[in-house]
Design a protein around this motif. Structure first.
Motif, mmCIF file in Angstrom:
data_model
loop_
_atom_site.group_PDB
_atom_site.id
_atom_site.type_symbol
_atom_site.label_atom_id
_atom_site.label_comp_id
_atom_site.label_asym_id
_atom_site.label_seq_id
_atom_site.Cartn_x
_atom_site.Cartn_y
_atom_site.Cartn_z
ATOM 1 N N PRO A 59 -21.139 106.537 -3.622
ATOM 2 C CA PRO A 59 -22.442 106.090 -3.761
ATOM 3 C C PRO A 59 -22.339 104.344 -4.269
ATOM 4 O O PRO A 59 -22.979 104.000 -4.419
ATOM 5 C CB PRO A 59 -23.074 106.819 -4.746
ATOM 6 C CG PRO A 59 -22.112 107.277 -5.857
ATOM 7 C CD PRO A 59 -20.985 107.449 -5.086
ATOM 8 N N TYR A 72 -24.702 101.615 -5.321
ATOM 9 C CA TYR A 72 -24.726 100.947 -6.646
ATOM 10 C C TYR A 72 -24.033 99.634 -6.810
ATOM 11 O O TYR A 72 -24.835 98.696 -7.349
ATOM 12 C CB TYR A 72 -23.732 101.976 -7.495
ATOM 13 C CG TYR A 72 -23.668 101.294 -8.929
ATOM 14 C CD1 TYR A 72 -24.656 101.787 -9.897
ATOM 15 C CD2 TYR A 72 -22.603 100.628 -9.329
ATOM 16 C CE1 TYR A 72 -24.527 101.331 -11.154
ATOM 17 C CE2 TYR A 72 -22.680 100.137 -10.737
ATOM 18 C CZ TYR A 72 -23.695 100.553 -11.777
ATOM 19 O OH TYR A 72 -23.299 100.364 -12.949
ATOM 20 N N TRP A 264 -28.132 106.490 -8.892
ATOM 21 C CA TRP A 264 -26.907 106.726 -7.764
ATOM 22 C C TRP A 264 -26.148 107.723 -8.318
ATOM 23 O O TRP A 264 -25.552 108.395 -7.390
ATOM 24 C CB TRP A 264 -26.205 105.274 -7.624
ATOM 25 C CG TRP A 264 -26.828 104.471 -6.803
ATOM 26 C CD1 TRP A 264 -27.439 103.405 -7.009
ATOM 27 C CD2 TRP A 264 -27.118 104.464 -5.228
ATOM 28 N NE1 TRP A 264 -28.119 102.580 -6.328
ATOM 29 C CE2 TRP A 264 -27.784 103.394 -5.046
ATOM 30 C CE3 TRP A 264 -26.863 105.321 -4.314
ATOM 31 C CZ2 TRP A 264 -28.344 103.131 -3.718
ATOM 32 C CZ3 TRP A 264 -27.297 105.029 -2.954
ATOM 33 C CH2 TRP A 264 -27.970 103.841 -2.737
#
Length: 272
Positions: A59, A72, A264
């Motif tokens: 992520p 992120y 995230w």
């Protein structure tokens, strides 16, 4: 009369020399000032920050259907841009191209899950960490692996230009076959199609596979030491590093990085 004329001529020459001096000094000073310009100067002058971002490392970074990078790292980059009062421009860069993009001035900084390692410090400078990630060797439950010796005879997929590749190269015993990929998604596809027994990756890759196919989610076999990630800056740009450090520290102290970690990763920001 002759002496007075010579004196007048000499005085005129001195005046002309003094008058030309500022132009001469400027001619020397301009290249010097240009040579000393850093990324932070360009960013503030152009009101744009060009950031190398990973489009294939969820992520931390992932490309959505509109070809926009999210994650992120993107959220961190947006906060940095906002605090500088400039516009963010993300430049997609897979792992092997992040540092070359920086050193060839295709970007101003790297905010793309770039782990801080001694090897990379030889080529570029880093800000203080704005995050960290866990990585290691993953595989299906049916494969029994718990130590380096167990890797002999196995085929392991890894992404080029990553700490996973460096660690794997050091620990893999003779007889280990290492298959290298430039892209995380291609690596994951290759693993899922049976082209590799195991993969040396960040914890995000098994999560990505698990989201698509929960039953096929790989399990951790061997844990590599966690690594901090920082903002990559061209070597020797001390003022740029200083400004990035100030901004990252602001994000830490304000709780904004902690909020992004929860968003995230579902967990608070790990101690940095």
């Amino acid at each position: 009369m002759h002496d007075k004329s010579m004196q007048s001529l000499g005085l005129l020459r001195r005046i002309r020399t003094l008058a030309a001096l500022p132009a001469v000094l400027c001619a020397f000073a301009l290249p010097l000032a240009t040579a000393q310009a850093e990324a932070i100067d360009t960013i503030l002058q152009t009101k744009v920050i060009r950031v190398a971002a990973s489009p294939d490392f969820p992520p931390y970074g992932l490309m959505n259907k509109d070809q926009k990078i999210l994650g992120y790292d993107t959220d961190v980059a947006e906060l940095i841009a906002r605090k500088l009062g400039v516009r963010l421009v993300q430049v997609p860069a897979v792992a092997p191209t992040r540092i070359p993009f920086l050193t060839t001035d295709k970007v101003d900084v790297v905010i793309g899950s770039l782990s801080i390692t001694e090897e990379r410090k030889q080529a570029i400078d880093f800000s203080i960490p704005y995050g960290s990630f866990t990585f290691g060797i993953y595989g299906p439950k049916k494969i029994a692996v718990s130590r380096a010796e167990d890797l002999a005879g196995k085929t392991i997929a890894v992404q080029r230009g990553t700490p996973s590749e460096v660690t794997l190269d050091k620990m893999a015993p003779p007889g280990t076959k290492i298959v290298r990929f430039d892209d995380t998604n291609i690596l994951a596809t290759a693993f899922m199609s049976g082209q590799a027994d195991l993969m040396a990756v960040g914890a995000n890759v098994p999560e990505m596979i698990g989201e698509k196919s929960p039953a096929a989610k790989p399990e951790m076999k061997i844990v590599f030491p966690g690594l901090p990630i920082g903002i990559g800056v061209r070597k020797g740009e001390e003022r740029t590093v200083k400004r990035m450090n100030e901004l990252v520290m602001e994000l830490r102290q304000s709780g904004e990085l902690d909020a992004l970690s929860k968003k995230w990763f579902g967990v608070p920001l790990a101690p940095l």
